[in-house]
Enzyme design. Structure first.
Site, PDB file in Angstrom:
ATOM      1  N   GLU A 139       0.864  -1.187   0.000  1.00 54.46           N
ATOM      2  CA  GLU A 139       0.000   0.000   0.000  1.00 54.46           C
ATOM      3  C   GLU A 139       0.895   1.230   0.000  1.00 54.46           C
ATOM      4  OE1 GLU A 139      -2.952   0.183   3.106  1.00 54.46           O
ATOM      5  OE2 GLU A 139      -2.873   2.369   3.187  1.00 54.46           O
ATOM      6  N   GLU A 165      -2.732  11.804   2.808  1.00 50.27           N
ATOM      7  CA  GLU A 165      -3.480  11.255   3.943  1.00 50.27           C
ATOM      8  C   GLU A 165      -3.297  12.132   5.175  1.00 50.27           C
ATOM      9  OE1 GLU A 165      -4.342   6.920   5.968  1.00 50.27           O
ATOM     10  OE2 GLU A 165      -2.282   7.357   5.351  1.00 50.27           O
TER      11      GLU A 165
END
Length: 391
Positions: free
Chosen positions: A201, A206
């Site tokens: 990932e 974020e």
């Protein structure tokens, strides 16, 4: 002891994904070319053959002819032809482009339970349209909102989408002018493989709540590490990227630009985030609005000219192709969950008051379920997402 500033998520964002996708594989070597440069030395010069050369490959050619008519004076005619400068070539060719009125045709909607245990209800595309959670504005920007109903008893409606195409290596380019912000929010723009964390990932954008510094993170199988002197300009939060070895936190790097996320980012009109996955590793850059390289605007990217990335995860300690494969691209906005809820009473990564202090509400879930009007800034506004590869 885990750094309190990391505020990292504690479980996977992914989950088992079903794929009905075309897999485009990049070569193991992504050739990079530097940009042409213009300087006084590259300025205008005139050759002895009547050709005036201009910088960046352009040329002006002057032809002179003299005609003498019968019983008249000589007449001189000058003809000037200008050849436009050639466009700087790039080894990277666009393979995927999600933008404009057709933006949502490039994605599928995830309407299952949130793997990060958020106070959220992800919707189908039809429900998102009926609830006015998605649209494309008059300027061609894709909008992804959350529900602002004042009070709810379950999860707050939101959108999570994943790309219809899957890639192994390449250059991702996100142009966004607004990202979700506000207490309790947890948005992300990221990629991951079908089996988490074995296929990796990569979190490109974020953060949670009122953070203003973007966090970039790898989550991998055991064996991937990154050193503090890896080559990026951001602050390393943890050197071990393996999910099982870090309680699913991975190895995060915080951008050093205080407007790379949150309110400052939105006030500045956002910018462009790029992620390069090649033999050298995984590198992530952020370019604020007004400082976007021209080669990106012209769709002829030249990563070698961009300087140090905000985050660099070198293949020397974490093989980019060994730990990442078959990645889809994802947008989501969840609430609370294993990061935003866990840091409800913690100061944001730039410092200041916590959400518990700012709102006077004891828990993230209580706030999200009972203060819908406070989520008017919890939306994505995306101009485009593009993926380039070298073949």
């Amino acid at each position: 002891m885990r750094d309190a500033r990391s505020q990292r998520k504690m479980v996977k964002r992914g989950g088992v994904m079903s794929h009905n996708q075309c897999i485009l594989r990049a070569p193991n070597s992504l050739v990079q070319q530097g940009p042409d440069s213009t300087s006084p030395a590259n300025g205008t010069s005139t050759s002895a053959h009547g050709t005036t050369s201009t910088g960046k490959g352009g040329a002006t050619t002057t032809k002179t002819s003299t005609t003498t008519g019968k019983g008249s004076s000589p007449t001189t005619t000058t003809t000037t032809t200008t050849t436009p400068a050639s466009t700087t070539s790039s080894a990277y060719k666009k393979k995927w482009d999600a933008s404009g009125d057709d933006f949502f045709d490039s994605w599928t909607f995830w309407s299952l339970e949130d793997p990060t245990h958020g106070t959220v209800q992800y919707t189908t595309q039809q429900d998102a349209q009926n609830s006015n959670l998605i649209d494309v504005d008059n300027d061609g920007n894709a909008i992804m909102r959350v529900d602002t109903t004042p009070q709810i008893t379950t999860g707050r409606k939101s959108v999570r989408i994943q790309s219809t195409q899957t890639f192994n290596g390449g250059l991702w380019v996100l142009d966004a002018s607004h990202i979700p912000t506000g207490c309790g929010t947890w948005p992300a723009f990221w990629t991951h493989g079908p089996n988490w964390p074995a296929d990796g990932e990569i979190d490109i954008v974020e953060g949670v709540s009122n953070n203003t510094y973007n966090q970039m993170t790898l989550h991998t199988a055991p064996g991937c590490t990154v050193a503090p002197d890896s080559g990026g300009t951001g602050k390393l939060l943890g050197s071990v990227c393996g999910a099982a070895e870090t309680g699913n936190a991975g190895c995060g790097i915080v951008d050093n630009n205080p407007d790379s996320y949150g309110g400052g980012y939105n006030a500045n009109g956002g910018g462009v985030h790029t992620m390069l996955w090649d033999d050298e590793g995984v590198s992530i850059w952020f370019f604020p609005r007004g400082s976007i390289p021209k080669d990106l605007s012209s769709e002829a990217p030249q990563p070698a000219s961009w300087g140090q990335p905000s985050a660099h995860f070198p293949s020397s300690t974490c093989s980019a192709y060994g730990f990442n494969r078959d990645h889809t691209t994802i947008f989501d906005t969840t609430f609370c969950g294993d990061w935003a809820a866990a840091t409800w009473a913690t100061a944001p990564n730039q410092g200041g008051a916590s959400c518990a202090q700012l709102t006077g509400v004891a828990t993230c879930q209580d706030y999200v379920q009972n203060h819908g009007a406070d989520f008017s800034e919890a939306y994505w506004k995306v101009k485009s997402v593009k993926v380039y590869q070298t073949s």
